[in-house]
Structure formats: C-alpha cells, structure tokens
Design a protein around this motif. Structure first.
Motif, PDB file in Angstrom:
ATOM      1  N   ILE A 146      43.431 -15.418 -42.192  1.00  0.00           N
ATOM      2  CA  ILE A 146      43.815 -16.286 -43.299  1.00  0.00           C
ATOM      3  C   ILE A 146      44.908 -15.584 -44.089  1.00  0.00           C
ATOM      4  CG2 ILE A 146      43.036 -17.375 -45.443  1.00  0.00           C
ATOM      5  CD1 ILE A 146      40.199 -17.353 -44.118  1.00  0.00           C
ATOM      6  N   HIS A 147      45.964 -16.305 -44.340  1.00  0.00           N
ATOM      7  CA  HIS A 147      47.021 -15.858 -45.242  1.00  0.00           C
ATOM      8  C   HIS A 147      46.994 -16.821 -46.415  1.00  0.00           C
ATOM      9  CE1 HIS A 147      51.608 -15.807 -46.182  1.00  0.00           C
ATOM     10  NE2 HIS A 147      50.921 -15.154 -47.107  1.00  0.00           N
ATOM     11  N   ALA A 148      46.646 -16.303 -47.573  1.00  0.00           N
ATOM     12  CA  ALA A 148      46.573 -17.138 -48.773  1.00  0.00           C
ATOM     13  C   ALA A 148      47.479 -16.541 -49.838  1.00  0.00           C
ATOM     14  CB  ALA A 148      45.140 -17.203 -49.285  1.00  0.00           C
ATOM     15  N   TRP A 149      47.920 -17.398 -50.747  1.00  0.00           N
ATOM     16  CA  TRP A 149      48.792 -16.902 -51.805  1.00  0.00           C
ATOM     17  C   TRP A 149      48.593 -17.716 -53.073  1.00  0.00           C
ATOM     18  CZ3 TRP A 149      50.246 -19.408 -47.422  1.00  0.00           C
ATOM     19  CH2 TRP A 149      50.830 -20.660 -47.562  1.00  0.00           C
ATOM     20  N   GLY A 150      49.055 -17.120 -54.154  1.00  0.00           N
ATOM     21  CA  GLY A 150      49.002 -17.778 -55.449  1.00  0.00           C
ATOM     22  C   GLY A 150      49.870 -17.035 -56.434  1.00  0.00           C
ATOM     23  N   LYS A 151      49.928 -17.536 -57.641  1.00  0.00           N
ATOM     24  CA  LYS A 151      50.788 -16.913 -58.659  1.00  0.00           C
ATOM     25  C   LYS A 151      50.197 -15.603 -59.169  1.00  0.00           C
ATOM     26  CE  LYS A 151      49.100 -19.499 -62.688  1.00  0.00           C
ATOM     27  NZ  LYS A 151      48.011 -20.289 -62.183  1.00  0.00           N
ATOM     28  N   ASP A 152      48.887 -15.395 -58.951  1.00  0.00           N
ATOM     29  CA  ASP A 152      48.213 -14.171 -59.388  1.00  0.00           C
ATOM     30  C   ASP A 152      47.016 -13.921 -58.462  1.00  0.00           C
ATOM     31  OD1 ASP A 152      46.338 -16.079 -60.230  1.00  0.00           O
ATOM     32  OD2 ASP A 152      46.897 -15.914 -62.343  1.00  0.00           O
ATOM     33  N   LEU A 153      46.296 -12.813 -58.715  1.00  0.00           N
ATOM     34  CA  LEU A 153      45.142 -12.481 -57.871  1.00  0.00           C
ATOM     35  C   LEU A 153      44.086 -13.575 -57.900  1.00  0.00           C
ATOM     36  CD1 LEU A 153      44.531  -8.676 -58.499  1.00  0.00           C
ATOM     37  CD2 LEU A 153      44.970  -9.771 -56.302  1.00  0.00           C
ATOM     38  N   LYS A 154      43.844 -14.140 -59.053  1.00  0.00           N
ATOM     39  CA  LYS A 154      42.835 -15.182 -59.199  1.00  0.00           C
ATOM     40  C   LYS A 154      43.132 -16.344 -58.255  1.00  0.00           C
ATOM     41  CE  LYS A 154      41.287 -18.551 -62.656  1.00  0.00           C
ATOM     42  NZ  LYS A 154      41.711 -19.722 -61.936  1.00  0.00           N
ATOM     43  N   GLU A 155      44.331 -16.850 -58.320  1.00  0.00           N
ATOM     44  CA  GLU A 155      44.701 -17.987 -57.480  1.00  0.00           C
ATOM     45  C   GLU A 155      44.712 -17.618 -55.999  1.00  0.00           C
ATOM     46  OE1 GLU A 155      48.695 -20.256 -57.505  1.00  0.00           O
ATOM     47  OE2 GLU A 155      47.451 -21.133 -59.109  1.00  0.00           O
ATOM     48  N   ALA A 156      45.187 -16.437 -55.671  1.00  0.00           N
ATOM     49  CA  ALA A 156      45.211 -16.007 -54.268  1.00  0.00           C
ATOM     50  C   ALA A 156      43.794 -15.861 -53.708  1.00  0.00           C
ATOM     51  CB  ALA A 156      45.986 -14.707 -54.122  1.00  0.00           C
ATOM     52  N   PHE A 157      42.869 -15.313 -54.508  1.00  0.00           N
ATOM     53  CA  PHE A 157      41.478 -15.187 -54.071  1.00  0.00           C
ATOM     54  C   PHE A 157      40.854 -16.568 -53.883  1.00  0.00           C
ATOM     55  CE2 PHE A 157      39.798 -10.714 -55.298  1.00  0.00           C
ATOM     56  CZ  PHE A 157      40.958 -10.103 -54.860  1.00  0.00           C
ATOM     57  N   GLU A 158      41.098 -17.482 -54.812  1.00  0.00           N
ATOM     58  CA  GLU A 158      40.568 -18.846 -54.686  1.00  0.00           C
ATOM     59  C   GLU A 158      41.063 -19.496 -53.404  1.00  0.00           C
ATOM     60  OE1 GLU A 158      40.375 -19.995 -59.465  1.00  0.00           O
ATOM     61  OE2 GLU A 158      42.143 -20.527 -58.279  1.00  0.00           O
ATOM     62  N   GLN A 159      42.355 -19.374 -53.143  1.00  0.00           N
ATOM     63  CA  GLN A 159      42.940 -20.000 -51.960  1.00  0.00           C
ATOM     64  C   GLN A 159      42.426 -19.363 -50.668  1.00  0.00           C
ATOM     65  OE1 GLN A 159      44.637 -22.804 -52.103  1.00  0.00           O
ATOM     66  NE2 GLN A 159      44.377 -22.717 -54.310  1.00  0.00           N
ATOM     67  N   CYS A 160      42.209 -18.058 -50.700  1.00  0.00           N
ATOM     68  CA  CYS A 160      41.675 -17.377 -49.519  1.00  0.00           C
ATOM     69  C   CYS A 160      40.271 -17.886 -49.211  1.00  0.00           C
ATOM     70  CB  CYS A 160      41.677 -15.873 -49.750  1.00  0.00           C
ATOM     71  SG  CYS A 160      41.418 -14.924 -48.248  1.00  0.00           S
ATOM     72  N   ALA A 161      39.457 -18.064 -50.235  1.00  0.00           N
ATOM     73  CA  ALA A 161      38.109 -18.605 -50.035  1.00  0.00           C
ATOM     74  C   ALA A 161      38.179 -20.012 -49.448  1.00  0.00           C
ATOM     75  CB  ALA A 161      37.334 -18.594 -51.350  1.00  0.00           C
ATOM     76  N   MET A 162      39.111 -20.818 -49.937  1.00  0.00           N
ATOM     77  CA  MET A 162      39.265 -22.166 -49.382  1.00  0.00           C
ATOM     78  C   MET A 162      39.705 -22.093 -47.922  1.00  0.00           C
ATOM     79  SD  MET A 162      38.145 -24.121 -51.637  1.00  0.00           S
ATOM     80  CE  MET A 162      38.424 -25.535 -50.594  1.00  0.00           C
ATOM     81  N   GLY A 163      40.498 -21.103 -47.587  1.00  0.00           N
ATOM     82  CA  GLY A 163      40.920 -20.913 -46.207  1.00  0.00           C
ATOM     83  C   GLY A 163      39.747 -20.649 -45.275  1.00  0.00           C
ATOM     84  N   VAL A 164      38.751 -19.905 -45.757  1.00  0.00           N
ATOM     85  CA  VAL A 164      37.546 -19.661 -44.960  1.00  0.00           C
ATOM     86  C   VAL A 164      36.904 -20.995 -44.580  1.00  0.00           C
ATOM     87  CG1 VAL A 164      35.198 -18.724 -45.020  1.00  0.00           C
ATOM     88  CG2 VAL A 164      37.108 -17.369 -45.934  1.00  0.00           C
ATOM     89  N   PHE A 165      36.774 -21.885 -45.559  1.00  0.00           N
ATOM     90  CA  PHE A 165      36.126 -23.171 -45.297  1.00  0.00           C
ATOM     91  C   PHE A 165      37.035 -24.123 -44.526  1.00  0.00           C
ATOM     92  CE2 PHE A 165      33.591 -21.345 -48.655  1.00  0.00           C
ATOM     93  CZ  PHE A 165      32.337 -21.469 -48.087  1.00  0.00           C
ATOM     94  N   GLY A 166      38.345 -23.893 -44.598  1.00  0.00           N
ATOM     95  CA  GLY A 166      39.270 -24.679 -43.792  1.00  0.00           C
ATOM     96  C   GLY A 166      39.081 -24.439 -42.302  1.00  0.00           C
ATOM     97  N   TYR A 167      38.562 -23.278 -41.929  1.00  0.00           N
ATOM     98  CA  TYR A 167      38.225 -23.026 -40.525  1.00  0.00           C
ATOM     99  C   TYR A 167      37.000 -23.834 -40.112  1.00  0.00           C
ATOM    100  CZ  TYR A 167      41.221 -19.199 -38.888  1.00  0.00           C
ATOM    101  OH  TYR A 167      42.276 -18.464 -38.437  1.00  0.00           O
ATOM    102  N   ILE A 168      36.091 -24.054 -41.054  1.00  0.00           N
ATOM    103  CA  ILE A 168      34.813 -24.689 -40.747  1.00  0.00           C
ATOM    104  C   ILE A 168      34.929 -26.205 -40.604  1.00  0.00           C
ATOM    105  CG2 ILE A 168      32.473 -25.080 -41.648  1.00  0.00           C
ATOM    106  CD1 ILE A 168      32.669 -22.247 -42.896  1.00  0.00           C
TER     107      ILE A 168
END
Length: 142
Positions: free
Chosen positions: A15-37
């Motif tokens: 998963i490659h996730a990004w955001g304007k800050d760590l908070k947003e990048a972490f949120e997007q990375c978690a969503m990426g996990v579920f995007g696989y499912i």
C-alpha cells in the motif's frame, strides 16, 4: 480530503498512501488495507468502532500498531469493514493514537470478496515527509 489517496502494487501486496500530514497518510493507509478486502464504494456507514493504540516508540511502530489494530476490527467487531477512518488524536509524546472507524458488517451478499489481509508487516515500511505531503509505504501479508 474527500478522495481516498492510496494505491496498490500489482507485484507485491503493498500500500502506498499519502496525505498532507501524518494523520491523513495514516488514515489513508488504513483505508488501503480494507481496499484489498473489498470494493469500498459498496460499503455504507451504519456503525462505528473506536481504536486506541499506544506503546510505540517511533512513527513506524505507531503506524504498524495502528494498522494492526484496525485490521483486528475486521475479525473482532464482527467483520467491520470501514468506509471512513478518522484519527481523532495523535499524541507523539506518549505515542498514542485514538481513531474512529465508520462502516458496516462485511456481507458477501453486498460486498465483493477481494484478498484476505492476514497481517501488517514491518518489511520495507517507509515514511517520507515533504513540505506539504507525507507518503507511507506498507507491505501486507495476504
């Protein structure tokens, strides 16, 4: 951000996730996990579950713990598939993250079955900070 900012690798379960800050990048990375499912466009918001993570000692360990606990929700809550994950608090002095996951129970009659995510790994985990963007890379075990 309104858009889900993550992408998948076709060769490695990454998963490659990004955001304007760590908070947003972490949120997007978690969503990426579920995007696989499953296809997240088919998920509704009907309930939520809270996650609180603590005890890490750097950004990577906190990312790992956060993703691991959010993935645990899928198995424990029962089968909660989030459509939205919101980090409510990030406390780097005490290494604590508090988040809320909004979604519904996974249902094969409604949701497509993607790839089972067994675990989050530290393998080649990366966090890159730029002036206006944070990129994270996480390999998952499928």
């Amino acid at each position: 951000m309104n858009a889900i900012n993550y992408c998948f690798s076709t060769f490695t379960p990454r998963i490659h996730a990004w955001g304007k800050d760590l908070k947003e990048a972490f949120e997007q990375c978690a969503m990426g996990v579920f995007g696989y499912i499953t296809d997240l466009k088919m998920v509704s918001i009907e309930k939520y579950a809270d996650v609180e993570v603590s005890g890490g000692d750097d950004e990577k360990s906190m990312l790992f713990r956060f993703l691991d606990d959010v993935l645990f929700l899928f198995n424990a809550e029962p089968f909660l598939i989030p459509k939205k994950i919101e980090i409510l608090q990030m406390d780097w002095q005490n290494f604590r993250i508090r988040a809320r996951c909004y979604g519904e129970v996974f249902n094969l009659d409604k949701h497509s079955q993607g790839t089972e995510v067994k675990a989050i790994t530290y393998s080649n985990m990366q966090i890159h900070k730029k002036d206006d963007r944070v990129d994270v890379y996480v390999i998952i075990d499928i």
